[in-house]
Design a protein around this motif. Sequence first.
Motif, short mmCIF file in Angstrom:
data_model
loop_
_atom_site.label_atom_id
_atom_site.label_comp_id
_atom_site.label_asym_id
_atom_site.label_seq_id
_atom_site.Cartn_x
_atom_site.Cartn_y
_atom_site.Cartn_z
N ASP A 189 -7.37 -10.86 0.87
CA ASP A 189 -6.76 -10.76 2.21
C ASP A 189 -6.62 -12.12 2.89
OD1 ASP A 189 -6.76 -8.00 1.93
OD2 ASP A 189 -8.72 -7.79 2.85
N HIS A 232 -0.19 -6.60 4.42
CA HIS A 232 -1.40 -5.82 4.72
C HIS A 232 -1.16 -4.69 5.71
CE1 HIS A 232 -5.65 -4.85 4.94
NE2 HIS A 232 -5.84 -5.69 3.93
N HIS A 291 -1.24 -5.42 -2.79
CA HIS A 291 -2.06 -5.09 -1.61
C HIS A 291 -1.17 -5.16 -0.36
CE1 HIS A 291 -5.70 -4.16 0.41
NE2 HIS A 291 -5.97 -5.35 0.87
ZN LIG Z 1 -7.28 -5.80 2.48
#
Ligand SMILES: [Zn+2]
Length: 297
Positions: free
Chosen positions: A47, A120, A116
């Motif tokens: 992330d 996000h 992913h």
């Molecule tokens: Zn994440």
Amino acid sequence: MTTPPFDSDLAELRAAAQDHAARHQVITDCAWPDGARVAVNVTVDFDAMLLRRLLNEPPMQLAKGEFGGRVGIWRLLELFDGHGVKGTIYTPGRIAELYPDAVRAAARGGHEVADHMWEHRVPAEPELEADHLRRAIAALERLTGQRPVGTRSWHSAPLLRQEGFIYNSRKVPDDRPHYIREGKDTQGLLNLPMHYAIDDAMFFSFAWMNTENAAQRMADPDRVFEMWWDAFRQQYDTGGYLNLCLHPFVSGRSMRIDMLDRLFTRMKTLPGVWFPTSETVARHCIATCPPHPPVAR
Ligand SMILES: [Zn+2]
């Protein structure tokens, strides 16, 4: 005001439980290849600062996330390579653009680079959702030469299947891999379950999700080591699956790298411990325990 579930609501609760059971097909006997007794699936949510930006967190939190992209991811890759662990790096498209060298290095090292989300989040508008997913796929494929087949996201199963995805790793209803059919979707998708009890951010992240100082979770790495070892032992003894969820900005810090080093070393003292990517687990599950045929709704 909601009322508690007394007798009159029991039939409704039973129906809901039955519906839930019908939508979940748990793979009860994984029977891993080559005599492996447990699959330890080490997953990394790359992330960096992206989620922090979405949450409008202050500069110190953004800097913490940035450490993950600049330092943490490299430490994790080095750790994995030293142990023969094949990890799965769930990477947002925008993070792939920011840290291309780390994504390339992960792929070169035989780790899986999976989706992913683009930034996000999954937009509510179907066309924009599809656009985000395709952008993320393109960003990853450009760096790795491989189209991702796995995701950790809130994208819908029909869209994921249409784009060639074979699994998601997001939900937590069981600790063994399972197929989930949601809503009107009759086909479903394999889920490789994670759990917050085996997620570094739940133990080591200061000011996680804008929490107040009094709510901080800064656990002793030794305590987490023992908890994760117990989780591993239970799955090892039952021939199961352990999805360890790490974040480079959390686990990339030196004392946690050291803890993971000790954990992998101890796991490897037992015979039959397998460290595959999520894709390898997914392909094995689909080949040996395929989903039941679609049900009409
Ligand atoms: Zn994440």
